[in-house]
Scaffold this active site. Sequence first.
Site, short mmCIF file in Angstrom:
data_model
loop_
_atom_site.label_atom_id
_atom_site.label_comp_id
_atom_site.label_asym_id
_atom_site.label_seq_id
_atom_site.Cartn_x
_atom_site.Cartn_y
_atom_site.Cartn_z
N LYS A 19 0.82 -1.22 0.00
CA LYS A 19 0.00 0.00 0.00
C LYS A 19 0.86 1.27 0.00
CE LYS A 19 -2.69 0.48 3.60
NZ LYS A 19 -2.74 1.74 4.37
N ARG A 93 -11.38 3.05 8.77
CA ARG A 93 -11.06 1.66 9.12
C ARG A 93 -12.30 0.89 9.56
NH1 ARG A 93 -5.31 1.59 11.24
NH2 ARG A 93 -4.19 1.05 9.34
N ARG A 127 11.57 -11.40 6.56
CA ARG A 127 12.44 -10.27 6.94
C ARG A 127 13.19 -10.58 8.24
NH1 ARG A 127 9.30 -4.71 6.80
NH2 ARG A 127 8.10 -5.78 8.40
N ARG A 160 12.06 -9.60 14.05
CA ARG A 160 11.26 -8.73 14.92
C ARG A 160 9.96 -9.43 15.30
NH1 ARG A 160 10.52 -3.16 11.84
NH2 ARG A 160 8.61 -4.32 11.56
N ARG A 171 -2.20 -10.15 12.88
CA ARG A 171 -2.38 -8.82 12.27
C ARG A 171 -3.30 -8.91 11.05
NH1 ARG A 171 3.39 -6.79 10.94
NH2 ARG A 171 2.39 -4.94 10.15
#
Length: 227
Positions: A19, A93, A127, A160, A171
């Site tokens: 995005k 949202r 990542r 992380r 999420r």
Amino acid sequence: MVVRPLLRAVIMGPPGSGKGTVASRIIKHFGMKHLSSGDMLRDNMQKKTEVGILAKSYIDEGRLIPDDIMTQLMLNELKHLAEYNWLLDGFPRTVAQAEALDKECQVDTVIDLDVPFETIQCRLTARWIHPASGRVYNLEFSPPKVQGIDDITGEPLVQRDDDKPETVTKRLQAYDAQTKPVLEYYRKKGLLKSFSGTETNKIWPHIYAFLRTKLPDVSQKDAATPR
């Protein structure tokens, strides 16, 4: 000279859907004003405004910021953009936020990045970072020479918490639960335009072609103008 009506757009997509990249390209090519709820929140918290202090109290407790606070924050800012084409990012949202926005201004189009959750999961969980230097590796695009080890120091890489598979899944599920009703709200109004795919560079030309039917490409105009 024909004066084009102003374009009021919203961009939606789960975390890791590309995005940010798409929004920056839209700004570059079409000169729209970009209003990101995340940026606005950070700015207000930094400046310790009334809304910022209130928002921070919710974030510190790990709670969602109530609709009326988010709506007040974004609508206040939109008042300054009455004469511009704009792109909203991260707002609305919830359906309540979308309804509040409707009362103040007419949204013309909602760009939805429909990227499969499996793709996003692979993207985000690939990542790894070297904590001391902040060097970032991606197992798909830029892996370390030795798996799990920093190229320069030979020290171990870490993932992380945000990028751990179980966190990414949570999420994405939270985004899905919260946002599906908003997408449905705009679909019923005939404003939703979904762009499906697994790669941002392949989705972008379709978004570009769609927006070209509504706005001129200002980046081409700038390039053609002698300086």
